[in-house]
Structures are given as C-alpha cells and as structure tokens.
Enzyme design. Sequence first.
Site, PDB file in Angstrom:
ATOM      1  N   HIS A 170       0.869  -1.170   0.000  1.00 26.04           N
ATOM      2  CA  HIS A 170       0.000   0.000   0.000  1.00 26.04           C
ATOM      3  C   HIS A 170       0.917   1.235   0.000  1.00 26.04           C
ATOM      4  O   HIS A 170       2.008   1.185   0.562  1.00 26.04           O
ATOM      5  CB  HIS A 170      -0.797  -0.073   1.302  1.00 26.04           C
ATOM      6  CG  HIS A 170      -1.933   0.877   1.442  1.00 26.04           C
ATOM      7  ND1 HIS A 170      -1.751   2.185   1.793  1.00 26.04           N
ATOM      8  CD2 HIS A 170      -3.261   0.696   1.326  1.00 26.04           C
ATOM      9  CE1 HIS A 170      -2.944   2.766   1.878  1.00 26.04           C
ATOM     10  NE2 HIS A 170      -3.874   1.888   1.596  1.00 26.04           N
ATOM     11  N   LYS A 174     -11.086  -1.425   9.725  1.00 25.87           N
ATOM     12  CA  LYS A 174     -11.211  -2.537   8.781  1.00 25.87           C
ATOM     13  C   LYS A 174     -11.756  -3.766   9.478  1.00 25.87           C
ATOM     14  O   LYS A 174     -12.003  -4.786   8.851  1.00 25.87           O
ATOM     15  CB  LYS A 174      -9.853  -2.828   8.148  1.00 25.87           C
ATOM     16  CG  LYS A 174      -9.309  -1.600   7.414  1.00 25.87           C
ATOM     17  CD  LYS A 174      -8.726  -1.893   6.069  1.00 25.87           C
ATOM     18  CE  LYS A 174      -8.442  -0.587   5.345  1.00 25.87           C
ATOM     19  NZ  LYS A 174      -7.095  -0.536   4.793  1.00 25.87           N
ATOM     20  N   ASP A 188       2.333  -5.285   8.194  1.00 19.06           N
ATOM     21  CA  ASP A 188       1.119  -4.473   8.120  1.00 19.06           C
ATOM     22  C   ASP A 188      -0.084  -5.420   8.074  1.00 19.06           C
ATOM     23  O   ASP A 188      -0.323  -6.083   7.074  1.00 19.06           O
ATOM     24  CB  ASP A 188       1.203  -3.606   6.856  1.00 19.06           C
ATOM     25  CG  ASP A 188      -0.136  -2.966   6.492  1.00 19.06           C
ATOM     26  OD1 ASP A 188      -1.093  -3.085   7.274  1.00 19.06           O
ATOM     27  OD2 ASP A 188      -0.204  -2.355   5.415  1.00 19.06           O
ATOM     28  N   GLN A 231      -5.118  -5.274   6.388  1.00 20.76           N
ATOM     29  CA  GLN A 231      -6.073  -5.984   5.534  1.00 20.76           C
ATOM     30  C   GLN A 231      -6.277  -7.426   6.006  1.00 20.76           C
ATOM     31  O   GLN A 231      -7.215  -8.092   5.592  1.00 20.76           O
ATOM     32  CB  GLN A 231      -5.532  -5.970   4.095  1.00 20.76           C
ATOM     33  CG  GLN A 231      -6.551  -6.189   3.022  1.00 20.76           C
ATOM     34  CD  GLN A 231      -7.600  -5.109   2.956  1.00 20.76           C
ATOM     35  OE1 GLN A 231      -8.784  -5.414   2.869  1.00 20.76           O
ATOM     36  NE2 GLN A 231      -7.215  -3.857   3.015  1.00 20.76           N
ATOM     37  N   CYS A 287      -4.437   2.454  -3.904  1.00 21.07           N
ATOM     38  CA  CYS A 287      -3.220   2.891  -3.208  1.00 21.07           C
ATOM     39  C   CYS A 287      -2.078   1.906  -3.419  1.00 21.07           C
ATOM     40  O   CYS A 287      -1.257   1.702  -2.522  1.00 21.07           O
ATOM     41  CB  CYS A 287      -3.451   3.065  -1.697  1.00 21.07           C
ATOM     42  SG  CYS A 287      -4.654   4.298  -1.303  1.00 21.07           S
TER      43      CYS A 287
HETATM   44  C1  LIG Z   1      -6.132   0.302   4.694  1.00 23.51           C
HETATM   45  C2  LIG Z   1      -4.735  -0.113   4.624  1.00 23.51           C
HETATM   46  C3  LIG Z   1      -3.706   0.711   5.096  1.00 23.51           C
HETATM   47  C4  LIG Z   1      -3.945   2.106   5.630  1.00 23.51           C
HETATM   48  O1  LIG Z   1      -4.752   2.100   6.760  1.00 23.51           O
HETATM   49  P1  LIG Z   1      -5.232   3.501   7.396  1.00 23.51           P
HETATM   50  O2  LIG Z   1      -6.303   3.102   8.352  1.00 23.51           O
HETATM   51  O3  LIG Z   1      -5.748   4.318   6.249  1.00 23.51           O
HETATM   52  O4  LIG Z   1      -4.055   4.109   8.041  1.00 23.51           O
HETATM   53  C5  LIG Z   1      -2.417   0.232   5.053  1.00 23.51           C
HETATM   54  N1  LIG Z   1      -2.142  -0.991   4.562  1.00 23.51           N
HETATM   55  C6  LIG Z   1      -3.105  -1.814   4.088  1.00 23.51           C
HETATM   56  C7  LIG Z   1      -2.735  -3.167   3.584  1.00 23.51           C
HETATM   57  C8  LIG Z   1      -4.428  -1.393   4.100  1.00 23.51           C
HETATM   58  O5  LIG Z   1      -5.372  -2.212   3.639  1.00 23.51           O
END
Ligand SMILES: *Cc1c(COP(=O)(O)O)cnc(C)c1O
Length: 403
Positions: free
Chosen positions: A121, A224, A198, A201, A361
């Site tokens: 992302h 999320k 991260d 997701q 993104c």
């Molecule tokens: C949504 C997302 C982000 C960003 O999350 P925020 O809540 O906008 O800070 C980063 N990495 C992944 C894989 C995402 O799906």
Amino acid sequence: MLDINKIRADFPILKRQVHGKPLIYFDNGATSQTPQIVIDTIVDYYTNYNANIHRGVHTLSQEATDKYEEARIKIQQHFNAKHAYEIILTAGTTESVNIVSSGFSSLLKEGDEIIVSALEHHSNIVPWQMMCEKTGAVLRVIPMDEDGSLRLDLFDELLNNKTKLVFCNHVSNALGTINPIEAIIHRAHKFGAYVLIDGAQACPHIKADVQELDVDFYVASAHKMCGPTGVGFLYGKKELLEMLPPYQGGGEMIDTVTFEKTTYAGLPHKFEAGTPNICGGIAFGAAIDYMNAIGFKNIQDRENELLRYATEKLLNIDGLKIYGTTHKTSVISFNIENIHPYDIGSILDKLGIAVRTGHHCAQPIMDFYNIPGTVRASLSFYNTKEEIDFLIESIQKAKMMLS
Ligand SMILES: *Cc1c(COP(=O)(O)O)cnc(C)c1O
C-alpha cells in the site's frame, strides 16, 4: 454455521438504500461497516463518561481511563502480545508505520538496506522512501509474480548482513494475497533484520498471534475490523519500542519537563503524545469483542464460501479477468476487456452496489499488470450469495452498456 439474518440485523447501515436500490456493500477492504454494539459503545461514551484520561482524579476521568486501558488489554489479548504496554494506540496503520519508520531514521546509516514487498500500500512505500532519503539507506523490493504472490526465491537473494528491516503486508489490499509472513520473518531474522508486518487488511479475516509469529512490529486499523475510523495500534516487542525514539513531543508522553531537559514516560505513553482518540479506542475494543463472538473460524469459512461462489460466477462473464489468483482472502480485483474500471464502478453505484475502482493505493501492482486500475469487490461475512448474484447481473448490464 452463522445465522446470516441475525448478523445482518447487527449492521443498521445494511438497511439503507442507494439511488432507490438496497445497498450492497462490497467495499469492505476500504472500510468495514459498524455493528450496532460498536455504535452503542460510542454513544454510551459521549452520553455517560466523556472525559480526558490519565489525568483527572474525578470519577468520569477514572471511568474513561479504565475503559481505555481495558481496550488496550483486549487488543493485547486478541493479538496475543506478551504485555499490554507493547500495544501503542495510534490513529491507525499509517501512523503506526510512521512511528516505526521515523524512529528508524535516527538508527540507520548510509549503506544499510531495507526491504519492502512489491504488494505494498502507498502508506507503506512512502515512509520508507522518506527514511531512505534522510539516512542514505537503500530500499529493495521483493518482486511479485503473475498470480499475485511474492517471489520468495528472490527475497533470499536480497537478504544480507546489511539488511536492517523488512516490511511486508500480511494481506495485500489490492489483490487479497495472503503473504507467507512466517517464512519472511524467519528468513529475515537469520540475518538479524527486524520485521514489520502491516496487518490492516488481514485483521478482519485472520487472527494473528504476534508471539507465535515472533514478529518484531505488527500494525492494524480498527476501521477494517468493524471498529471506528481514526484509531489503530502498533505492536512492538518491548526492547524494540524502548530502542525507538519518541515520535511526537507533547503532553502524556513525558515523565518530567524542565526547560533544560525532559525525560520521557515509559511504554506505552512514550508514543502516545496528546489526548488520544479515547472513544475510538474503547469502541475498537468493542469491535474486537464483536468479531470474536462471531468467531474467526466462522468468519473465514463463510468468506471462503462467498469467495469461491463469486469467483466461479465472475469467470463465467466473457472477457473478465481476475488479478491475484493465489492463496487469498475474499478480495476480487478484476477488469473486463478494455472497459475502464471507473465506468463499471459508476454504473454499479447507480444500482446500489459499492465497489472500489482505481489503483487501490498500490500503483506499483497496477504497473506490474500494465493496467490503470481494477474494479475491486471485497466481501465480508455479512455479505450474501444473493448480493453476489445481483452483482453478476449488474456487471453483465454494465458490460452491455459500455462495450
Ligand atoms: C487500509 C490499509 C492501510 C492504511 O490504513 P489507514 O487506516 O488508512 O491508516 C495500510 N495498509 C493496508 C494493507 C491497508 O489495507
């Protein structure tokens, strides 16, 4: 088995209409919808005990502090961190990544190397580029394959004793790929590199165990996984959080302040300057409880079934191509022939269907496939096969209108 009618009744927004049609929400990868119990938690906070935390001796402040710290413990337990103070409450994944990347800016030197994956992302590419510009460290990228998986064989070639940090998402938001983070962590550790995963997701689908993974840092956002926007967390191993410098200066993060010298508070407060999103943190805890009451095994079984069903039906549409076909969560990124994804998305919206269109993104992934973007339908446990049937019908309709 989930009682789908009962679950859908938990989400008041699913009753609304869009352009006179029942809402069909397939944009769960961007943000999930909010169950009544989380909405009630937010209303209860502002109705009954809104106060600033950690400072007041008065009752409201103590109640708010207790609930906020309880939420931290819920996050700790859910992700199985060893200590509650290893959970830093933040504004979300983006801020969490920036805390780590800006911290490493003062620890790395010229010639050090960091590795990110090709599936990242933007929020995970830009902070590292900024860090490399500042420090002279070199950014390397684990390439991806046509099926949307990472080339682990090439990862091994990138690793060496100069590698200081490896960064990868647990699940790709653009394609849904579930990355082999266990292998990535294990191999990076052999070279003494730290690993930041991260989980933004992954968290709605997979319950990560940070101790079992032996991951150094893990980050995610509440919104999320059925929680509110603007709140998330950074998990870090105690000794690593102690090693990183504070991110922002301000109230709450200090121990003593004089004009000559300030000493910082201990964990987690060192990284929590200023008044946090108190209500959001508490509601994040309620969202975690909600998802656990449904159960992650039930959620996965249901989403896998929806994914299988939707994939099969979509592939029956002439000229439709799905991007990302490897082991993945319930995210389907696709295009139809040369029709621009935006045009399909606009027609679907008129029919009440929310999908995402564009580069998600993740422009480097789109460049890899040489496309401007995709239509992305990301399914959640509260979606139904009837909704998928209507999506297929509507895509057929859009295709006729546009080709
Ligand atoms: C949504 C997302 C982000 C960003 O999350 P925020 O809540 O906008 O800070 C980063 N990495 C992944 C894989 C995402 O799906």
